[in-house]
Scaffold this motif. Structure first.
Motif, mmCIF file in Angstrom:
data_model
loop_
_atom_site.group_PDB
_atom_site.id
_atom_site.type_symbol
_atom_site.label_atom_id
_atom_site.label_comp_id
_atom_site.label_asym_id
_atom_site.label_seq_id
_atom_site.Cartn_x
_atom_site.Cartn_y
_atom_site.Cartn_z
ATOM 1 N N VAL A 38 4.404 -1.115 5.042
ATOM 2 C CA VAL A 38 4.132 -1.873 3.819
ATOM 3 C C VAL A 38 3.971 -3.333 4.199
ATOM 4 C CG1 VAL A 38 5.053 -2.609 1.593
ATOM 5 C CG2 VAL A 38 5.385 -0.252 2.354
ATOM 6 N N LEU A 39 2.865 -3.916 3.841
ATOM 7 C CA LEU A 39 2.600 -5.314 4.161
ATOM 8 C C LEU A 39 3.614 -6.218 3.469
ATOM 9 C CD1 LEU A 39 0.509 -7.310 5.485
ATOM 10 C CD2 LEU A 39 -0.577 -7.398 3.224
ATOM 11 N N TYR A 40 4.206 -7.158 4.239
ATOM 12 C CA TYR A 40 5.072 -8.148 3.595
ATOM 13 C C TYR A 40 4.822 -9.566 4.094
ATOM 14 C CZ TYR A 40 8.417 -8.227 7.569
ATOM 15 O OH TYR A 40 9.033 -8.379 8.788
ATOM 16 N N GLU A 41 3.884 -9.731 5.004
ATOM 17 C CA GLU A 41 3.468 -11.057 5.425
ATOM 18 C C GLU A 41 1.996 -10.992 5.825
ATOM 19 O OE1 GLU A 41 4.372 -13.780 9.257
ATOM 20 O OE2 GLU A 41 6.150 -13.299 8.057
ATOM 21 N N GLY A 42 1.194 -11.901 5.264
ATOM 22 C CA GLY A 42 -0.231 -11.910 5.559
ATOM 23 C C GLY A 42 -1.087 -11.433 4.404
ATOM 24 N N TYR A 43 -0.571 -11.590 3.164
ATOM 25 C CA TYR A 43 -1.310 -11.143 1.983
ATOM 26 C C TYR A 43 -2.650 -11.866 1.825
ATOM 27 C CZ TYR A 43 3.172 -9.151 0.497
ATOM 28 O OH TYR A 43 4.347 -8.440 0.428
ATOM 29 N N ASP A 44 -2.738 -13.083 2.344
ATOM 30 C CA ASP A 44 -3.938 -13.890 2.152
ATOM 31 C C ASP A 44 -5.008 -13.611 3.197
ATOM 32 O OD1 ASP A 44 -2.292 -14.926 4.127
ATOM 33 O OD2 ASP A 44 -3.008 -16.985 3.848
ATOM 34 N N ALA A 89 8.350 -5.536 -2.759
ATOM 35 C CA ALA A 89 9.537 -5.788 -3.590
ATOM 36 C C ALA A 89 10.120 -4.486 -4.115
ATOM 37 C CB ALA A 89 9.165 -6.715 -4.748
ATOM 38 N N ARG A 90 9.267 -3.558 -4.555
ATOM 39 C CA ARG A 90 9.751 -2.275 -5.069
ATOM 40 C C ARG A 90 10.406 -1.457 -3.954
ATOM 41 N NH1 ARG A 90 10.476 -3.426 -10.141
ATOM 42 N NH2 ARG A 90 8.555 -4.010 -11.244
ATOM 43 N N GLU A 108 13.938 -2.737 -3.102
ATOM 44 C CA GLU A 108 14.974 -2.469 -4.103
ATOM 45 C C GLU A 108 15.196 -0.980 -4.333
ATOM 46 O OE1 GLU A 108 12.178 -2.743 -8.157
ATOM 47 O OE2 GLU A 108 13.234 -4.505 -7.402
ATOM 48 N N ALA A 109 14.389 -0.118 -3.716
ATOM 49 C CA ALA A 109 14.504 1.318 -3.940
ATOM 50 C C ALA A 109 15.805 1.856 -3.342
ATOM 51 C CB ALA A 109 13.313 2.049 -3.338
ATOM 52 N N ALA A 110 16.525 2.640 -4.107
ATOM 53 C CA ALA A 110 17.812 3.179 -3.674
ATOM 54 C C ALA A 110 17.634 4.085 -2.466
ATOM 55 C CB ALA A 110 18.455 3.945 -4.827
ATOM 56 N N GLY A 111 18.460 3.836 -1.448
ATOM 57 C CA GLY A 111 18.456 4.704 -0.281
ATOM 58 C C GLY A 111 17.309 4.509 0.670
ATOM 59 N N LEU A 112 16.469 3.516 0.420
ATOM 60 C CA LEU A 112 15.333 3.243 1.300
ATOM 61 C C LEU A 112 15.682 2.026 2.153
ATOM 62 C CD1 LEU A 112 12.588 4.667 1.599
ATOM 63 C CD2 LEU A 112 11.588 2.843 0.219
ATOM 64 N N ASP A 113 15.870 2.249 3.454
ATOM 65 C CA ASP A 113 16.314 1.200 4.360
ATOM 66 C C ASP A 113 15.249 0.914 5.417
ATOM 67 O OD1 ASP A 113 18.957 1.048 3.195
ATOM 68 O OD2 ASP A 113 19.369 2.964 4.186
ATOM 69 N N LYS A 114 15.299 -0.289 5.947
ATOM 70 C CA LYS A 114 14.370 -0.648 7.008
ATOM 71 C C LYS A 114 14.585 0.247 8.229
ATOM 72 C CE LYS A 114 13.420 -4.232 10.442
ATOM 73 N NZ LYS A 114 13.730 -5.595 10.941
ATOM 74 N N ALA A 115 13.470 0.777 8.762
ATOM 75 C CA ALA A 115 13.521 1.509 10.021
ATOM 76 C C ALA A 115 12.915 0.704 11.161
ATOM 77 C CB ALA A 115 12.782 2.853 9.892
ATOM 78 N N MET A 116 11.767 0.035 10.900
ATOM 79 C CA MET A 116 11.080 -0.703 11.951
ATOM 80 C C MET A 116 10.052 -1.629 11.322
ATOM 81 S SD MET A 116 10.859 -1.164 15.264
ATOM 82 C CE MET A 116 11.749 0.274 15.883
ATOM 83 N N ASP A 117 9.843 -2.789 11.932
ATOM 84 C CA ASP A 117 8.759 -3.692 11.539
ATOM 85 C C ASP A 117 7.640 -3.627 12.569
ATOM 86 O OD1 ASP A 117 10.003 -4.478 9.250
ATOM 87 O OD2 ASP A 117 10.395 -6.547 9.868
ATOM 88 N N LEU A 118 6.425 -3.765 12.093
ATOM 89 C CA LEU A 118 5.221 -3.739 12.917
ATOM 90 C C LEU A 118 4.545 -5.093 12.811
ATOM 91 C CD1 LEU A 118 3.798 -0.358 11.500
ATOM 92 C CD2 LEU A 118 5.532 -0.652 13.292
ATOM 93 N N TRP A 119 4.120 -5.636 13.941
ATOM 94 C CA TRP A 119 3.526 -6.981 13.959
ATOM 95 C C TRP A 119 2.068 -6.906 14.380
ATOM 96 C CZ3 TRP A 119 7.843 -9.860 17.224
ATOM 97 C CH2 TRP A 119 9.026 -9.906 16.466
ATOM 98 N N ILE A 138 1.646 -14.330 15.420
ATOM 99 C CA ILE A 138 1.858 -13.229 14.478
ATOM 100 C C ILE A 138 1.294 -13.636 13.115
ATOM 101 C CG2 ILE A 138 3.557 -11.782 13.306
ATOM 102 C CD1 ILE A 138 5.419 -12.260 15.707
ATOM 103 N N VAL A 139 0.408 -12.818 12.574
ATOM 104 C CA VAL A 139 -0.232 -13.154 11.301
ATOM 105 C C VAL A 139 0.042 -12.138 10.199
ATOM 106 C CG1 VAL A 139 -2.065 -14.589 12.270
ATOM 107 C CG2 VAL A 139 -2.382 -12.107 12.144
ATOM 108 N N LYS A 140 0.469 -10.934 10.573
ATOM 109 C CA LYS A 140 0.787 -9.917 9.579
ATOM 110 C C LYS A 140 2.022 -9.157 10.038
ATOM 111 C CE LYS A 140 -4.091 -9.184 8.446
ATOM 112 N NZ LYS A 140 -5.267 -8.395 8.832
ATOM 113 N N ARG A 141 2.864 -8.818 9.074
ATOM 114 C CA ARG A 141 4.027 -7.980 9.355
ATOM 115 C C ARG A 141 4.076 -6.855 8.329
ATOM 116 N NH1 ARG A 141 7.819 -11.441 12.632
ATOM 117 N NH2 ARG A 141 7.054 -13.583 12.422
ATOM 118 N N TYR A 142 4.404 -5.674 8.854
ATOM 119 C CA TYR A 142 4.530 -4.485 8.012
ATOM 120 C C TYR A 142 5.914 -3.883 8.227
ATOM 121 C CZ TYR A 142 -0.604 -4.691 7.964
ATOM 122 O OH TYR A 142 -1.908 -5.088 7.832
#
Length: 386
Positions: A136-142, A158-159, A162-173, A365-369
């Motif tokens: 899910v994109l969270y940096e580089g919307y523009d 954002a959703r 805040e989702a119950a039980g959904l935790d970060k597993a890994m970020d992609l750059w 780094i220009v986009k993070r997922y």
């Protein structure tokens, strides 16, 4: 308001709703690039997509009243689970309206289906595998998304957060590289590149369209060796490679597809860099007719960016400077081709060696997922990247 109902895709109409939802959600977005509708239908086909030779999937629609407000897939990659001796399930094809009830309902339905398949966790989003659109994109919307990069409006992240039980597993750059500017590269890279053939007897050659399928087998050698310890890795089999080779034919450019090998013909490393056909797809609005086919056929003159999708070296040759040789070749090509820059990745946030290499080449780094997980079975460790 009526409640959100989750229903599986069962009919042609349901599948059409599943495919069409992002076109409606992002119709006014200046960034989202509409994929070809025909390609999306083929990709989702259980008969035609090689994923279904070793995987199962359920497509889900979220409906409020008579309106589709979200979609999600739940899928199991049996090849992944056999290789890692795990019981992971995945979710993907995430598209939702900005409605707090939609994502939880979809995730709960996906979890229920995956539990029924014996899975002990759910990871995603990944559109079948991590080699397809992931995170899910969270940096580089523009910034415009490049080929096989997802784009989401900010509310989706954002959703998910805040989702119950959904935790970060890994970020992609994603790293931006202006490969026409050699001054940003560390001088040692040029020194290493110059020594590859004279000191180690390793040469670089370009792939050809005629030999592409054979060279994809060489890619498999490198990929299944160099990426095997990476988080999220799933080995390619022959059916996967047949499909991958067909996809690459559509974006093939002999200047950017390269192999390094020993004098005896042993494959050492591979780089597959793809012209960013999203620059053409944006003008086609998801359709080949009436003039989309012409725009696609003349894509070479329209594209000025590339995406370095895969660049890897077998572990036993990583001391030879072969990676530097392929990096420098990218800079050489930028001097003679219309493509002067682009993005490399994704690269796992934990892949320290590759991220250091990007810094050495002057990248930023220009986009993070973000990839998430929901665990309900034993253990919650997601593993480390090599």
């Amino acid at each position: 308001m009526s409640t959100v109902e989750i229903r599986p895709v069962r009919s042609r109409r349901d599948l059409r709703e599943f495919v069409e939802l992002p076109y409606r959600l992002h119709a006014t977005s200046p960034r989202w690039v509409p994929p070809l509708r025909l390609e999306r239908r083929l990709f989702l086909s259980r008969r035609l997509n090689a994923f279904f030779k070793h995987g199962d999937a359920e497509y889900l629609l979220a409906v409020r009243g008579d309106r589709v407000v979200g979609r999600l897939s739940a899928h199991v990659d049996h090849a992944y689970n056999r290789y890692h001796d795990t019981s992971w399930g995945w979710f993907g094809f995430l598209e939702i309206e900005d409605d707090p009830e939609v994502l939880p309902a979809l995730l709960d339905a996906a979890e229920a289906w995956l539990r029924g398949k014996g899975c002990d966790r759910m990871v995603g989003p990944a559109d079948f595998t991590m080699n397809d659109e992931s995170g899910v994109l969270y940096e580089g919307y523009d910034l415009d998304p490049m080929i096989k990069q997802p784009w989401h409006p900010p509310y989706v992240f954002a959703r998910c957060e805040e989702a119950a039980g959904l935790d970060k597993a890994m970020d992609l750059w994603m790293w931006n590289l202006e490969v026409s500017d050699r001054s940003k590269m560390m001088p040692i890279l040029f020194e290493l590149a110059d020594q590859v053939e004279t000191k180690h007897g390793i040469r670089l050659r370009k792939m050809s369209r005629r030999s592409l399928r054979k060279d994809v087998d060489r890619f498999k050698e490198v990929y299944n060796s160099a990426w095997s310890r990476n988080w999220g890795f799933s080995p390619y089999d022959d059916k996967d490679l047949d499909q991958y080779a067909q996809e690459l034919q559509l974006v093939f450019d002999k200047h950017w597809f390269m192999v390094t090998e020993t004098a005896e013909g042993e494959t050492v490393g591979v780089a597959i860099t793809v012209p960013d056909v999203n620059q053409v797809l944006r003008q086609m609005n998801g359709r080949l007719l009436p003039l989309g086919w012409w725009k696609f056929l003349t894509k070479g003159r329209r594209i000025d960016r590339v995406r370095v999708g895969f660049l890897g070296v077998k572990p036993e040759f990583q001391h030879t400077g072969v990676a530097a040789k392929m990096y420098v070749e990218h800079f050489d090509m930028a001097e003679v081709r219309p493509q002067k820059g682009g993005e490399m990745g994704w690269i796992l946030e934990t892949n320290k060696a590759m991220n250091r290499a990007m810094e050495a080449m002057g990248g930023t780094i220009v986009k993070r997922y973000r990839v998430y997980e929901r665990v309900w079975g034993a253990g919650s460790e997601t593993g480390e990247d090599a």
